[in-house]
Scaffold this active site. Structure first.
Site, PDB file in Angstrom:
ATOM      1  N   GLU A 274       0.525   4.141   1.348  1.00 23.57           N
ATOM      2  CA  GLU A 274       0.673   4.763   2.666  1.00 23.57           C
ATOM      3  C   GLU A 274       1.781   4.087   3.461  1.00 23.57           C
ATOM      4  O   GLU A 274       2.622   4.749   4.076  1.00 23.57           O
ATOM      5  CB  GLU A 274      -0.644   4.682   3.444  1.00 23.57           C
ATOM      6  CG  GLU A 274      -0.538   5.263   4.858  1.00 23.57           C
ATOM      7  CD  GLU A 274      -1.759   4.998   5.718  1.00 23.57           C
ATOM      8  OE1 GLU A 274      -1.581   4.825   6.938  1.00 23.57           O
ATOM      9  OE2 GLU A 274      -2.888   4.963   5.172  1.00 23.57           O
TER      10      GLU A 274
ATOM     11  N   HIS B 157       0.840  -1.200   0.000  1.00 23.21           N
ATOM     12  CA  HIS B 157       0.000   0.000   0.000  1.00 23.21           C
ATOM     13  C   HIS B 157       0.878   1.254   0.000  1.00 23.21           C
ATOM     14  O   HIS B 157       1.876   1.313   0.722  1.00 23.21           O
ATOM     15  CB  HIS B 157      -0.913   0.000   1.226  1.00 23.21           C
ATOM     16  CG  HIS B 157      -2.034   0.970   1.155  1.00 23.21           C
ATOM     17  ND1 HIS B 157      -1.864   2.318   1.395  1.00 23.21           N
ATOM     18  CD2 HIS B 157      -3.354   0.804   0.848  1.00 23.21           C
ATOM     19  CE1 HIS B 157      -3.032   2.931   1.259  1.00 23.21           C
ATOM     20  NE2 HIS B 157      -3.951   2.045   0.931  1.00 23.21           N
TER      21      HIS B 157
END
Length: 274
Positions: free
Chosen positions: A122, A120
């Site tokens: 993030e 991901h």
């Protein structure tokens, strides 16, 4: 069909802020998708000429660039600053929090354990702020087979499940001489997950609206499945199937933090016609 919306759903503070910034910076470039919702990304492109570019090297010199809500790796930010000074940081404040924690705690010699999806964006960004090797785990089972230091600092991807986070925290606390636990799951995630959990207990069928690549939307789907066996994850009304609602009376609807109201409204209106 009767439709009942979750108490809390849809756009969170960070996404609202990012969308507003992108609309103000017409003709801008986002480094990676601004949010995980293809329909909204297309709307920004068509109405505000905000385009997506994944490659820093391909960004024109002195271009107007917007950093995605998920944040970007520290090195990417440094490289971007060499290309342009026109940078709008739309990183969600809830995402910058674990970045700062990782930077501070790793500098003090703590092993950083990140609960999240290593693929991901993030998490990739948060990892880049660690001055030592971080450990990313997607759950308790993957942690059990990992080498753990005596001094550990635990953070979470902002959209993860709180109960799974607590399982990991308890495991680390019982095995480390020092464990610092930082709850970096955002408030909007808490509220949306609790609302989905409560709604799923009282409906016959549950529809979760959001991007298929959205972590928080997937979490809402998994939580809803715990109480309602008939759950469906869709990106927009075109994916609805009338057969899902056969012999059903009440449909619950919730939506991920990157799902705009105009998509949710289309879904609700379509279901109500069945």
């Amino acid at each position: 069909m009767r439709v009942k919306l979750a108490k809390n759903y849809g756009f969170c503070f960070g996404v609202k802020r990012a969308i507003a910034l992108a609309e103000q910076k017409q003709n801008g470039i986002t480094l990676g998708p601004l949010i995980h919702n293809t329909k909204e990304i297309n709307r920004l492109r068509d109405n505000f000429n905000v385009i997506v570019n994944e490659d820093i090297q391909a960004i024109p010199q002195d271009a107007e660039v917007i950093i995605r809500t998920h944040g970007i790796p520290k090195q990417d930010l440094q490289n971007l600053k060499q290309k342009t000074s026109h940078i709008t940081d739309a990183t969600c404040p809830f995402v910058t929090k674990p970045q700062k924690i990782c930077e501070k705690m790793s500098a003090k010699g703590y092993q950083i354990v990140i609960f999240g999806d290593i693929k991901h964006p993030e998490v990739k960004g948060v990892m880049s702020y660690c001055s030592n090797d971080s450990l990313v785990v997607d759950g308790l089972e993957s942690l059990k087979g990992s080498k753990i230091s005596d001094k550990v600092a635990l953070v979470s991807q902002t959209t993860k499940n709180i109960n799974s986070f607590l399982e990991i925290a308890n495991y680390l606390i019982s095995r480390c001489s020092e464990c610092r636990v930082f709850n970096t799951i955002c408030n909007a995630t808490f509220d949306n997950q609790d609302s989905a959990r409560n709604l799923a207990k009282e409906v016959d069928v549950m529809v979760i609206v959001g991007g298929k690549n959205s972590s928080n939307t997937k979490q809402l789907y998994e939580i809803s499945m715990e109480s309602c066996k008939d759950c469906y994850l869709i990106e927009d009304f075109s994916e609805l199937n009338p057969a899902w609602f056969s012999n059903k009376k009440l449909c619950g609807v919730t939506a991920g933090a990157s799902t705009p109201n105009w998509i949710i409204d289309e879904v609700v209106k379509t279901i109500e016609k069945y």
